[in-house]
Design a protein around this motif. Sequence first.
Motif: not given
Length: 294
Positions: A129-132, A191-197
């Motif tokens: 998302a940052i690149v976009q 507990c982990l960040l979501t796979p899109d991260m």
Amino acid sequence: MIDKLEMFIALARERHFGRAAEACGVTQPTLSAAIKQLEEQLGVLLVWRGSRFGGLTPEGARVLERARVIVADTRALREEMRTAKRGLSGDLRLAAVPTALAAITALTGPLTLRHPNLRITVFSRNSAAIVQMLDDLQVDAGITYLENEPLGRVATVPLYAEHYNLVMRADHPLAGREAVPWAEAASEPLCLLTPDMQNRRIVDRHMAEAGAVARARLESNSLLALIAHVQASGWVTILPLRSAQPFLGTGSLVAVPLTEPVAEHVVGLIAPHREPMTPVLDALMEAARKAAFQ
């Protein structure tokens, strides 16, 4: 013309006339009329229309590339003139991956101290998302991973290397260890960040290298949510040490380094590859170079 190009960029980004109009602060009929006028001025059809937005025509895709350059150059010129008149001021929009939010103060603190008329907005986003957002001119710069996935044509300043730790309550059985292997960490309630991260993809990759699979009991795109569940439920999470440090001061949580493998990944500042840079971006890049690896 510039206003029409900005509306066109917003429409290409949102892919919806109503949302694009809202993003631009105008009514939908106003935005639709502006796109129609732009088409008439350029003599080409830019958008496939039906009952809803149908995508960009081939000509529209070409115009979008040029529109981004023209709008960015126009904004840069306005900023240069404002800086020449009043000094460095205005808005700086940054997007950062969640694991870098704690470290961003190393840039924003010195920058605002030196330039008190500068206002900064920080967004938490994943790396894609940052690149976009950079492409769509929604932010001026980003803080993300530099080495793992394509970034496009950007200027970069490496800031620091992430080192990964198992974060847990101080009363957890592993809390007294000097290190924990990745494979052993996989057997804990995670507990982990979501796979899109991208951080999660890094964690999954190192787990695979250790012959294990990270099966998260809870996933979230918020570090605060992960930490809250670690504190309340006795579960564990995997975070870079810099990301965990703000939560370790009370002594209720501890961070134990992960090994086998020992891993690090570089996080840095990215900005549009454009010469000359705007005065605000120049100042940000200078602050990043001074803060690098401190």
